[in-house]
Design a protein around this motif. Structure first.
Motif, PDB file in Angstrom:
ATOM      1  N   ASP A  27      18.082  77.531  39.998  1.00 27.94           N
ATOM      2  CA  ASP A  27      19.269  77.056  40.847  1.00 27.94           C
ATOM      3  C   ASP A  27      20.609  77.808  40.548  1.00 27.94           C
ATOM      4  O   ASP A  27      21.362  78.068  41.502  1.00 27.94           O
ATOM      5  CB  ASP A  27      19.558  75.499  40.600  1.00 27.94           C
ATOM      6  CG  ASP A  27      18.427  74.556  41.060  1.00 27.94           C
ATOM      7  OD1 ASP A  27      17.841  75.043  42.039  1.00 27.94           O
ATOM      8  OD2 ASP A  27      18.397  73.553  40.856  1.00 27.94           O
ATOM      9  N   ARG A  30      20.404  81.410  42.018  1.00 27.74           N
ATOM     10  CA  ARG A  30      20.505  81.342  43.347  1.00 27.74           C
ATOM     11  C   ARG A  30      21.835  81.009  43.716  1.00 27.74           C
ATOM     12  O   ARG A  30      22.463  81.674  44.831  1.00 27.74           O
ATOM     13  CB  ARG A  30      19.819  80.239  43.906  1.00 27.74           C
ATOM     14  CG  ARG A  30      18.018  80.474  44.000  1.00 27.74           C
ATOM     15  CD  ARG A  30      17.220  79.694  44.756  1.00 27.74           C
ATOM     16  NE  ARG A  30      16.956  78.438  44.243  1.00 27.74           N
ATOM     17  CZ  ARG A  30      16.225  78.326  43.215  1.00 27.74           C
ATOM     18  NH1 ARG A  30      15.200  79.340  43.219  1.00 27.74           N
ATOM     19  NH2 ARG A  30      15.831  77.233  42.562  1.00 27.74           N
ATOM     20  N   THR A  34      24.335  86.587  47.172  1.00 24.77           N
ATOM     21  CA  THR A  34      23.207  87.630  47.427  1.00 24.77           C
ATOM     22  C   THR A  34      23.221  88.720  46.567  1.00 24.77           C
ATOM     23  O   THR A  34      22.061  89.138  46.070  1.00 24.77           O
ATOM     24  CB  THR A  34      23.706  88.309  48.750  1.00 24.77           C
ATOM     25  OG1 THR A  34      24.088  87.459  49.740  1.00 24.77           O
ATOM     26  CG2 THR A  34      22.755  89.236  49.219  1.00 24.77           C
ATOM     27  N   ALA A  77      17.929  88.357  45.079  1.00 25.56           N
ATOM     28  CA  ALA A  77      16.393  88.305  45.212  1.00 25.56           C
ATOM     29  C   ALA A  77      15.531  88.940  44.240  1.00 25.56           C
ATOM     30  O   ALA A  77      14.425  88.525  43.940  1.00 25.56           O
ATOM     31  CB  ALA A  77      16.211  88.439  46.702  1.00 25.56           C
ATOM     32  N   HIS A  87      12.876  82.168  46.085  1.00 23.93           N
ATOM     33  CA  HIS A  87      13.940  82.288  46.700  1.00 23.93           C
ATOM     34  C   HIS A  87      14.787  81.089  47.158  1.00 23.93           C
ATOM     35  O   HIS A  87      16.018  81.129  47.044  1.00 23.93           O
ATOM     36  CB  HIS A  87      14.004  83.455  47.887  1.00 23.93           C
ATOM     37  CG  HIS A  87      13.470  84.865  47.333  1.00 23.93           C
ATOM     38  ND1 HIS A  87      13.984  85.969  47.934  1.00 23.93           N
ATOM     39  CD2 HIS A  87      12.594  85.137  46.621  1.00 23.93           C
ATOM     40  CE1 HIS A  87      13.624  86.891  47.193  1.00 23.93           C
ATOM     41  NE2 HIS A  87      12.334  86.462  46.407  1.00 23.93           N
ATOM     42  N   ASP A  88      13.952  80.174  47.575  1.00 24.20           N
ATOM     43  CA  ASP A  88      14.711  78.983  48.077  1.00 24.20           C
ATOM     44  C   ASP A  88      14.497  77.720  47.107  1.00 24.20           C
ATOM     45  O   ASP A  88      13.481  77.845  46.411  1.00 24.20           O
ATOM     46  CB  ASP A  88      14.093  78.489  49.629  1.00 24.20           C
ATOM     47  CG  ASP A  88      14.301  79.441  50.699  1.00 24.20           C
ATOM     48  OD1 ASP A  88      15.297  80.160  50.791  1.00 24.20           O
ATOM     49  OD2 ASP A  88      13.334  79.763  51.469  1.00 24.20           O
ATOM     50  N   PRO A  89      15.087  76.933  46.917  1.00 23.68           N
ATOM     51  CA  PRO A  89      15.068  75.992  45.960  1.00 23.68           C
ATOM     52  C   PRO A  89      13.928  75.089  46.588  1.00 23.68           C
ATOM     53  O   PRO A  89      13.895  74.840  47.759  1.00 23.68           O
ATOM     54  CB  PRO A  89      16.447  75.055  46.023  1.00 23.68           C
ATOM     55  CG  PRO A  89      17.121  75.433  47.192  1.00 23.68           C
ATOM     56  CD  PRO A  89      16.755  76.970  47.596  1.00 23.68           C
ATOM     57  N   PRO A  91      12.159  71.964  47.612  1.00 22.08           N
ATOM     58  CA  PRO A  91      12.459  70.939  48.345  1.00 22.08           C
ATOM     59  C   PRO A  91      12.596  69.614  47.663  1.00 22.08           C
ATOM     60  O   PRO A  91      11.656  69.324  46.504  1.00 22.08           O
ATOM     61  CB  PRO A  91      11.465  70.615  49.548  1.00 22.08           C
ATOM     62  CG  PRO A  91      10.213  71.246  48.955  1.00 22.08           C
ATOM     63  CD  PRO A  91      10.769  72.528  48.160  1.00 22.08           C
TER      64      PRO A  91
END
Length: 127
Positions: A27, A30, A34, A77, A87-89, A91
C-alpha cells in the motif's frame, strides 16, 4: 539530537546508514504514484543511497531505471513486480453490505420443552 551534516535532520542510530522509517508495504509503495526517485527505491530494497546510485551507474539496479537529463526515476510498477506484489490493492470486502451478512434474529424454538419469551420481556434467571 541532529546529524552533523544537516542540523535539521535527525541523527541516525550508531551502525545504521539511514534514519528509522516505517516499513515499506504494498500500500505504501503504491501510494508513491507512477514513478519514484532512486533514494526512495533504495529504501524499499533496503539499499544505501550510495549503493543504489552505484548500481544505477553500472546498470545493475534491481529494476529498470529511467533517465531524464540528470535525473533518474524508477517506475513503481517495476518495483511492485520485482517484489511480487499486485499493482492494484487487494479488494476489501465489506461484510456488512453482503446478503450473507450475519444478524441476530430472535426465533421461537420448535422444541416443545423450551418456553419462548419475547426478547423485550426476558428476565435474567439464576439457577
Amino acid at each position: 539530537m541532529t546529524s552533523a551534516r544537516d542540523p535539521h535532520r535527525p541523527a541516525t542510530p550508531a551502525g545504521t546508514s539511514t534514519p528509522a522509517s516505517p516499513a515499506w508495504n504494498g500500500d505504501r509503495i503504491r501510494a508513491l504514484g507512477t514513478v519514484t526517485d532512486v533514494p526512495t527505491a533504495a529504501q524499499i530494497f533496503r539499499l544505501s543511497r550510495s549503493t543504489a546510485y552505484d548500481l544505477v551507474s553500472t546498470g545493475d539496479f534491481p529494476v529498470p531505471v529511467l533517465r531524464f537529463g540528470h535525473r533518474y526515476r524508477i517506475a513503481v510498477a517495476a518495483i511492485l513486480d520485482a517484489l511480487h506484489l499486485p499493482h492494484d490493492p487487494p479488494p476489501t470486502r465489506d461484510l456488512t453490505s453482503s446478503p450473507a451478512h450475519a444478524s441476530i434474529v430472535h426465533t421461537q424454538s420448535t422444541d416443545p420443552g423450551i418456553e419462548h419469551t419475547p426478547p423485550e420481556r426476558q428476565e435474567h434467571r439464576h439457577e
